[in-house]
Design a protein around this motif. Sequence first.
Motif, PDB file in Angstrom:
ATOM      1  N   LEU A  13       0.838  -1.200   0.000  1.00 48.43           N
ATOM      2  CA  LEU A  13       0.000   0.000   0.000  1.00 48.43           C
ATOM      3  C   LEU A  13       0.875   1.253   0.000  1.00 48.43           C
ATOM      4  N   ASP A  54      -3.524   8.178   1.411  1.00 41.28           N
ATOM      5  CA  ASP A  54      -3.785   6.738   1.443  1.00 41.28           C
ATOM      6  C   ASP A  54      -3.051   6.108   2.630  1.00 41.28           C
ATOM      7  N   ASN A 126     -12.583   6.386  -4.230  1.00 36.47           N
ATOM      8  CA  ASN A 126     -11.662   5.295  -3.876  1.00 36.47           C
ATOM      9  C   ASN A 126     -11.021   5.492  -2.504  1.00 36.47           C
ATOM     10  N   ILE A 129     -11.146   2.119  -0.190  1.00 37.39           N
ATOM     11  CA  ILE A 129     -10.392   0.936  -0.610  1.00 37.39           C
ATOM     12  C   ILE A 129      -8.891   1.173  -0.486  1.00 37.39           C
ATOM     13  N   MET A 130      -8.458   2.409  -0.607  1.00 34.38           N
ATOM     14  CA  MET A 130      -7.028   2.728  -0.624  1.00 34.38           C
ATOM     15  C   MET A 130      -6.343   2.472   0.715  1.00 34.38           C
ATOM     16  N   PHE A 170     -12.834  -6.984  -2.792  1.00 32.84           N
ATOM     17  CA  PHE A 170     -11.397  -6.774  -2.657  1.00 32.84           C
ATOM     18  C   PHE A 170     -10.840  -7.464  -1.420  1.00 32.84           C
ATOM     19  N   TYR A 202     -10.364  -0.751  -8.267  1.00 32.90           N
ATOM     20  CA  TYR A 202     -10.436  -2.215  -8.139  1.00 32.90           C
ATOM     21  C   TYR A 202     -10.153  -2.894  -9.473  1.00 32.90           C
ATOM     22  N   THR A 231      -3.332   6.489  -5.516  1.00 29.72           N
ATOM     23  CA  THR A 231      -4.327   5.547  -5.004  1.00 29.72           C
ATOM     24  C   THR A 231      -4.387   4.271  -5.833  1.00 29.72           C
ATOM     25  N   VAL A 235      -3.693   0.581  -4.185  1.00 29.78           N
ATOM     26  CA  VAL A 235      -4.596  -0.574  -4.301  1.00 29.78           C
ATOM     27  C   VAL A 235      -3.891  -1.716  -5.041  1.00 29.78           C
TER      28      VAL A 235
END
Length: 279
Positions: A13, A54, A126, A129-130, A170, A202, A231, A235
Motif C-alpha cells: 500500500l 492513502d 476510492n 479501498i485505498m 477486494f 479495483y 491511489t 490498491v
Amino acid sequence: MHQDKAIGMFMGLFIGDALGAPLEFVRPYEMTKTLTEMEGGGVHNTAEGEWTDDGAMAVAIADAYISSKRFNPEAIAMNFKMWKKTGFFGTRNYVFDIGRTCSEAIERITPTHPYAGSCAINASGNGSIMRIAPVVLANHNNMPDAVAQSVAVSLMTHGNADTIHYITAFVAELMSGKKDDAFDCLRHQRDSGSTGTINHAYITAWECVEETSSFEKALVMAVNKGYDADTVGAVTGMLAGRKYGLKGIPTRWLDKLVKKDDLIDMAEKLYALGGEDGN
C-alpha cells in the motif's frame, strides 16, 4: 495468510502510494518518461518515498487496532479527525492531500456516530479501498471479521452501494490470495471512466496484477496510468504485495520509503493481533 504475504500486502500500500505520488493528477500524454523509481515532486512536491493520504489513513486505522488490541470504531474515527486537523499519522504536520468525500465525512464524525459516509450515487470514491490493508492484516485468519470490519471502516467515509460491493470483493480476494468467481461481475464491469472511483481502482489493480509477472512490473504499470496514480498504486500494491510477499518488493523501493522501519513494526504488531500463521 502467511506473514510474508500479509506484510507484503500492507507495505505494498505504502510503496504504491509513494511511487505514484509524483504522478497524481498527471495525464498520461503529459508524461515524458516511464517512472520506475521512487522520485519526489509532483503536485504535492513529495519527497522520495513519501506517501500521501492513502498511507496516512491506513496508519490511523493501524494505530487504533494496535492501541485498542481490537476493532474499535470510535478510536479509528477519532484518529481520522486528528489526522485531518493536525496531519498526525502522516508524513507532515499538516494534511496536504485529502479527498472531498473523506474530508466532508470526517467533519460529520462524532465518537458515538463514526459511520458518516455519504450514500449518494456520486460518493463512489476510492478513499476507502485505498486504506484497507491494516484491517485485513489484523484479521488475517478470520475472513468474516476481515470483510465485516473492512466494510465498517469504509462506511465511516463512504456509504453507498459501490463501496459495499467493491470492498467486500477486494477484501475477500486479499484474504484468499486469488480471484473469486463470485466477483467476476465486478471485475468485468465496464470501467466507470472516472479515475477517482472505487470501481476504477479495483478493476485497474486486478488488470495490472494479472497482466504482469512481478510486484515491480505491476506497480510500474499502475502508477504510469497517471491521474489518481497514488491511489491506484496503493490498491495495486496491496494486491501485488499479497501475491508476491514482502520478499517480492524491490529493496531499492523499500529503502527509500519514508518511515519504513516504523511501518514494518506496525505491520508485525497487526499480524500478531490476527494469531498464528494461516494459509
